[in-house]
Design an enzyme around this catalytic site. Structure first.
Site, PDB file in Angstrom:
ATOM      1  N   ALA A  10       0.893  -1.247  -0.124  1.00 51.96           N
ATOM      2  CA  ALA A  10      -0.103  -0.090  -0.012  1.00 51.96           C
ATOM      3  C   ALA A  10       0.795   1.287  -0.044  1.00 51.96           C
ATOM      4  O   ALA A  10       0.352   2.344  -0.261  1.00 51.96           O
ATOM      5  CB  ALA A  10      -0.921  -0.082   1.395  1.00 51.96           C
ATOM      6  N   GLY A  12       4.900   3.203  -0.067  1.00 53.97           N
ATOM      7  CA  GLY A  12       6.519   3.349  -0.323  1.00 53.97           C
ATOM      8  C   GLY A  12       7.242   2.259  -1.345  1.00 53.97           C
ATOM      9  O   GLY A  12       6.598   2.063  -2.488  1.00 53.97           O
ATOM     10  N   ASP A  41      -3.203  -8.084   9.332  1.00 49.81           N
ATOM     11  CA  ASP A  41      -2.304  -7.407  10.262  1.00 49.81           C
ATOM     12  C   ASP A  41      -0.951  -8.199  10.465  1.00 49.81           C
ATOM     13  O   ASP A  41      -1.096  -9.261  11.258  1.00 49.81           O
ATOM     14  CB  ASP A  41      -3.013  -6.897  11.559  1.00 49.81           C
ATOM     15  CG  ASP A  41      -2.179  -6.418  12.642  1.00 49.81           C
ATOM     16  OD1 ASP A  41      -0.976  -6.276  12.384  1.00 49.81           O
ATOM     17  OD2 ASP A  41      -2.652  -5.858  13.507  1.00 49.81           O
ATOM     18  N   GLY A  71       6.975  -3.360   6.637  1.00 50.05           N
ATOM     19  CA  GLY A  71       7.986  -2.921   7.685  1.00 50.05           C
ATOM     20  C   GLY A  71       7.577  -1.522   8.561  1.00 50.05           C
ATOM     21  O   GLY A  71       6.807  -0.862   7.831  1.00 50.05           O
ATOM     22  N   SER A 114      17.979  -3.664   5.554  1.00 47.65           N
ATOM     23  CA  SER A 114      18.110  -2.182   5.652  1.00 47.65           C
ATOM     24  C   SER A 114      19.752  -1.931   5.927  1.00 47.65           C
ATOM     25  O   SER A 114      20.251  -2.973   6.292  1.00 47.65           O
ATOM     26  CB  SER A 114      17.253  -1.821   6.793  1.00 47.65           C
ATOM     27  OG  SER A 114      18.032  -0.585   7.360  1.00 47.65           O
ATOM     28  N   TYR A 155      14.968  -2.180  15.915  1.00 41.69           N
ATOM     29  CA  TYR A 155      14.853  -2.178  14.332  1.00 41.69           C
ATOM     30  C   TYR A 155      15.906  -2.826  13.706  1.00 41.69           C
ATOM     31  O   TYR A 155      15.878  -3.726  12.719  1.00 41.69           O
ATOM     32  CB  TYR A 155      14.624  -0.520  14.011  1.00 41.69           C
ATOM     33  CG  TYR A 155      14.664  -0.482  12.214  1.00 41.69           C
ATOM     34  CD1 TYR A 155      13.347  -0.529  11.531  1.00 41.69           C
ATOM     35  CD2 TYR A 155      15.648  -0.206  11.430  1.00 41.69           C
ATOM     36  CE1 TYR A 155      13.211  -0.468  10.345  1.00 41.69           C
ATOM     37  CE2 TYR A 155      15.767   0.057  10.253  1.00 41.69           C
ATOM     38  CZ  TYR A 155      14.281  -0.283   9.585  1.00 41.69           C
ATOM     39  OH  TYR A 155      14.172  -0.030   8.234  1.00 41.69           O
ATOM     40  N   LYS A 159      16.441  -6.479  11.304  1.00 42.16           N
ATOM     41  CA  LYS A 159      16.885  -6.385  10.276  1.00 42.16           C
ATOM     42  C   LYS A 159      18.274  -7.286  10.006  1.00 42.16           C
ATOM     43  O   LYS A 159      18.297  -7.923   9.054  1.00 42.16           O
ATOM     44  CB  LYS A 159      17.091  -4.936   9.646  1.00 42.16           C
ATOM     45  CG  LYS A 159      15.938  -4.262   9.507  1.00 42.16           C
ATOM     46  CD  LYS A 159      14.856  -4.851   8.395  1.00 42.16           C
ATOM     47  CE  LYS A 159      13.765  -3.783   8.061  1.00 42.16           C
ATOM     48  NZ  LYS A 159      12.980  -4.084   7.023  1.00 42.16           N
TER      49      LYS A 159
HETATM   50  P1  NAD Z   1       6.116   2.403   4.163  1.00 45.57           P
HETATM   51  O1  NAD Z   1       5.709   2.942   5.484  1.00 45.57           O
HETATM   52  O2  NAD Z   1       5.758   3.479   3.042  1.00 45.57           O
HETATM   53  O3  NAD Z   1       5.540   1.101   3.677  1.00 45.57           O
HETATM   54  C1  NAD Z   1       5.558   0.190   4.711  1.00 45.57           C
HETATM   55  C2  NAD Z   1       4.423  -0.665   4.440  1.00 45.57           C
HETATM   56  O4  NAD Z   1       4.202  -1.689   5.416  1.00 45.57           O
HETATM   57  C3  NAD Z   1       2.856   0.141   4.578  1.00 45.57           C
HETATM   58  O5  NAD Z   1       2.115   0.290   3.502  1.00 45.57           O
HETATM   59  C4  NAD Z   1       2.422  -0.343   5.848  1.00 45.57           C
HETATM   60  O6  NAD Z   1       0.899  -0.230   6.017  1.00 45.57           O
HETATM   61  C5  NAD Z   1       2.689  -1.654   6.099  1.00 45.57           C
HETATM   62  N1  NAD Z   1       2.815  -2.453   7.146  1.00 45.57           N
HETATM   63  C6  NAD Z   1       3.051  -1.801   8.248  1.00 45.57           C
HETATM   64  N2  NAD Z   1       2.748  -2.641   9.176  1.00 45.57           N
HETATM   65  C7  NAD Z   1       2.079  -3.479   8.891  1.00 45.57           C
HETATM   66  C8  NAD Z   1       1.323  -4.648   9.510  1.00 45.57           C
HETATM   67  N3  NAD Z   1       1.226  -4.564  10.847  1.00 45.57           N
HETATM   68  N4  NAD Z   1       0.694  -5.355   8.821  1.00 45.57           N
HETATM   69  C9  NAD Z   1       0.663  -5.181   7.479  1.00 45.57           C
HETATM   70  N5  NAD Z   1       1.393  -4.467   6.728  1.00 45.57           N
HETATM   71  C10 NAD Z   1       2.163  -3.332   7.610  1.00 45.57           C
HETATM   72  O7  NAD Z   1       7.881   2.109   4.125  1.00 45.57           O
HETATM   73  P2  NAD Z   1       8.966   1.854   3.281  1.00 45.57           P
HETATM   74  O8  NAD Z   1       9.914   2.843   3.428  1.00 45.57           O
HETATM   75  O9  NAD Z   1       8.564   1.666   1.843  1.00 45.57           O
HETATM   76  O10 NAD Z   1       9.657   0.442   3.853  1.00 45.57           O
HETATM   77  C11 NAD Z   1       9.493  -0.563   3.146  1.00 45.57           C
HETATM   78  C12 NAD Z   1      10.573  -1.378   3.823  1.00 45.57           C
HETATM   79  O11 NAD Z   1      11.866  -1.100   3.612  1.00 45.57           O
HETATM   80  C13 NAD Z   1      10.439  -1.607   5.312  1.00 45.57           C
HETATM   81  O12 NAD Z   1      10.851  -3.094   5.829  1.00 45.57           O
HETATM   82  C14 NAD Z   1      11.556  -0.626   6.070  1.00 45.57           C
HETATM   83  O13 NAD Z   1      11.690  -1.305   7.225  1.00 45.57           O
HETATM   84  C15 NAD Z   1      12.659  -0.723   4.786  1.00 45.57           C
HETATM   85  N6  NAD Z   1      13.392   0.237   4.891  1.00 45.57           N
HETATM   86  C16 NAD Z   1      13.034   1.401   4.637  1.00 45.57           C
HETATM   87  C17 NAD Z   1      14.132   2.216   4.382  1.00 45.57           C
HETATM   88  C18 NAD Z   1      13.693   3.968   4.318  1.00 45.57           C
HETATM   89  O14 NAD Z   1      14.239   4.884   4.604  1.00 45.57           O
HETATM   90  N7  NAD Z   1      12.353   4.345   3.714  1.00 45.57           N
HETATM   91  C19 NAD Z   1      15.390   2.120   4.700  1.00 45.57           C
HETATM   92  C20 NAD Z   1      15.758   0.827   4.814  1.00 45.57           C
HETATM   93  C21 NAD Z   1      14.889  -0.212   4.956  1.00 45.57           C
END
Ligand code: NAD
Length: 286
Positions: A10, A12, A41, A71, A114, A155, A159
């Site tokens: 949904a 990112g 969830d 995440g 990450s 966190y 990871k």
């Molecule tokens: P984001 O918040 O845009 O997307 C994360 C998605 O996970 C959301 O759609 C959210 O609804 C879903 N989610 C969260 N809790 C949930 C649950 N309990 N059940 C089902 N879905 C759930 O974040 P993003 O930055 O696109 O992150 C994607 C992945 O990349 C994550 O695992 C994050 O840890 C990792 N990450 C992100 C970054 C960054 O800087 N954005 C850096 C390193 C790693």
């Protein structure tokens, strides 16, 4: 054209990956807590079980690949959810889907890790061990004494553990031996809602902005989705158990000499000694 699962579809990076897969003509089963084909969830065992089953039904028991992107970021007060979603939301689902990947023949799985894995100082080893032993509550207890530092610790521990799980499993008969390629992508700071939430907090924003990124700025979800597409393609047939850092150079900045590292003289695994002896015995003289 194949059938792919994307968790965190949904928002990112998960959203960007699902969008690219659909644009390439594939079927995508999105899993998220909101706005998804399978709404679940992933912070509860029951939610993960329901998600796993719903996906298997939707895919008819055959899956060509997956991106595990659901995440939570290191936000205070969410330590338990971070542990549950970031580690068990990957491992429990992949265990349930493994037979469906095997049926597809050349399935590819990308887990979003990450660069916090190699750039966060003093992550408690106990927390990582607890994750790998399947005890999320113990992992959370292991970081409690860090106070305000607990969210980044849990966190990074989640990871590190999920990356190790990927590397351990990827090379075994159940994964490599079954034709499935399992790898991880380790992004740096990518401008998604997760990072925007951190930037909205003045103290966290200062820390995020002070973090060295040699190429400058933040990454973009679409760039990372391009790497995922490559790792899901047949070009990745020889990629197995790798953790690919796409982080603007932060990992290299901090850890240039940390790895690749030679196998230490002490504690060489037995299988490696056997291999080296065999190699010496069969080596042709020059
Ligand atoms: P984001 O918040 O845009 O997307 C994360 C998605 O996970 C959301 O759609 C959210 O609804 C879903 N989610 C969260 N809790 C949930 C649950 N309990 N059940 C089902 N879905 C759930 O974040 P993003 O930055 O696109 O992150 C994607 C992945 O990349 C994550 O695992 C994050 O840890 C990792 N990450 C992100 C970054 C960054 O800087 N954005 C850096 C390193 C790693």
């Amino acid at each position: 054209m194949g059938t792919y699962v994307v968790t965190g579809s949904a928002s990112g990076m998960g959203y960007a990956a699902a969008d690219r897969l659909r644009a390439a003509g594939h079927s995508v089963i999105g899993v998220d807590i909101k706005e998804a084909d399978v709404v679940a969830d992933l912070s509860t065992a029951a939610g993960r079980h329901a998600a796993a089953e719903a996906v298997l039904t939707a895919g008819g028991g055959v899956l060509d690949g997956a991106v595990l992107a659901a995440g939570l970021g290191p936000v205070p007060g969410r330590e338990r959810q971070i542990a549950q979603v970031n580690y068990f939301g990957v491992v429990d689902l992949l265990r349930a889907w493994r037979p469906a990947f095997a049926r597809a023949g050349r399935a590819k799985v990308v887990v979003i890790a990450s660069n916090s894995t190699t750039t966060t100082p003093a992550v408690p080893k106990r927390a990582v061990r607890a994750f790998l032993a399947g005890d999320g509550d113990k992992a959370v207890r292991s970081v409690r004494f860090h106070g305000r530092g607990a969210p980044p610790m849990i966190y990074a521990a989640s990871k590190i553990a999920v990356s190790r799980w990927v590397r351990r499993e990827a090379v075994g008969d159940d994964w490599a031996g079954a034709g499935i390629r399992l790898n991880a992508l380790a992004p740096g700071a990518i401008l998604t809602p997760l990072l925007e939430e951190q930037l909205a907090d003045p103290r966290e924003s200062k820390a995020v902005k002070a973090f060295p990124v040699p190429v400058g700025g933040f990454g973009d979800a679409g760039q990372l989705a391009d790497w995922m597409m490559f790792m899901l393609s047949d070009a990745a047939d020889f990629l197995c158990g790798s953790v690919i850092f796409v982080d603007g150079g932060s990992d290299a900045y901090f850890r240039a000499d940390a790895w690749p590292a030679a196998v230490p003289a002490r504690g060489v695994p037995r299988y490696l000694l056997r291999f080296l002896r065999h190699h010496r015995a069969t080596r042709r003289p020059r």
